[in-house]
Design an enzyme around this catalytic site. Sequence first.
Site, PDB file in Angstrom:
ATOM      1  CB  SER A 158      36.686  48.173  36.531  1.00 40.33           C
ATOM      2  OG  SER A 158      37.239  47.577  37.501  1.00 40.33           O
ATOM      3  CE1 TYR A 209      32.673  52.016  40.015  1.00 44.70           C
ATOM      4  CE2 TYR A 209      34.278  51.147  41.471  1.00 44.70           C
ATOM      5  CZ  TYR A 209      33.504  50.887  40.125  1.00 44.70           C
ATOM      6  OH  TYR A 209      34.003  50.296  38.871  1.00 44.70           O
ATOM      7  CB  ILE A 210      35.008  50.227  47.272  1.00 47.54           C
ATOM      8  CG1 ILE A 210      36.078  50.927  46.039  1.00 47.54           C
ATOM      9  CG2 ILE A 210      35.770  49.422  48.072  1.00 47.54           C
ATOM     10  CD1 ILE A 210      37.409  51.959  47.095  1.00 47.54           C
ATOM     11  CD  GLU A 251      33.926  47.119  42.274  1.00 48.40           C
ATOM     12  OE1 GLU A 251      34.250  46.897  41.219  1.00 48.40           O
ATOM     13  OE2 GLU A 251      34.776  47.578  43.080  1.00 48.40           O
TER      14      GLU A 251
END
Length: 231
Positions: free
Chosen positions: A32, A172-173, A176
């Site tokens: 991160s 953003y999550i 991933e």
Amino acid sequence: MTITTEAFTVQPFTRSCHQIWDEGDHVLIGVSPGNSYFSAGRITELVRWASARFSRIDIVYADLHVAELFGALGYEEDHAARRASKELKAVRRRVLRGVEEADPQGTPVRVHGLSEFAGHPVYELLHRRVQHFLATDDNVRAGCERMAAHFLSSKIGGPVAGAEQLAACLDYISAELPFFLDTPGILGVPSSVSCYHVPIPLTDLLYAKGGGLRASRNQAHAVVRPEGIAA
């Protein structure tokens, strides 16, 4: 079951995750930006540790929606873009320096930004799947919002986040999450262990029985942290 090695304590999430760990095909190290845990020295330690156990190592750092996050946190658009660019250049430098200093003795180590997978057919399919469940499944939404709330609480000094901040963090999550679902499908490896240094709130859901948003059968997850550091 906890596995104790000379440098790290490893907690595979399920028995199947433990078996995939034992196979040693591949490990994914997620990084991160803006997180002080991921120093060059830590990357060196992780690569040295992983190269003794796995046939291939991939390191993926999150470089999508970072500027949008800064914008949602109150930065002007130009400042947010500059801040994001600075942080991403810094994290890439740290990762590359850490890999170089590790000298992994012939074990292939590849470094990627998430943005490199834009247009990758498996990644894009998984990303659309994540977005579908985020919009339609209350459990997935709640898990992602817990992750977002944890992240944002350290940035805004409290537990209450605005709608714009939450939306940016969920983007953003969701960028991933494909690597938590099917790293083997994305990278073309037989099986893979996705490693992070703290528990992920969605892990219970991703490895539950039944249908829904689930990790593939050859995808494992493990919490990997330095010896002596609590979760």
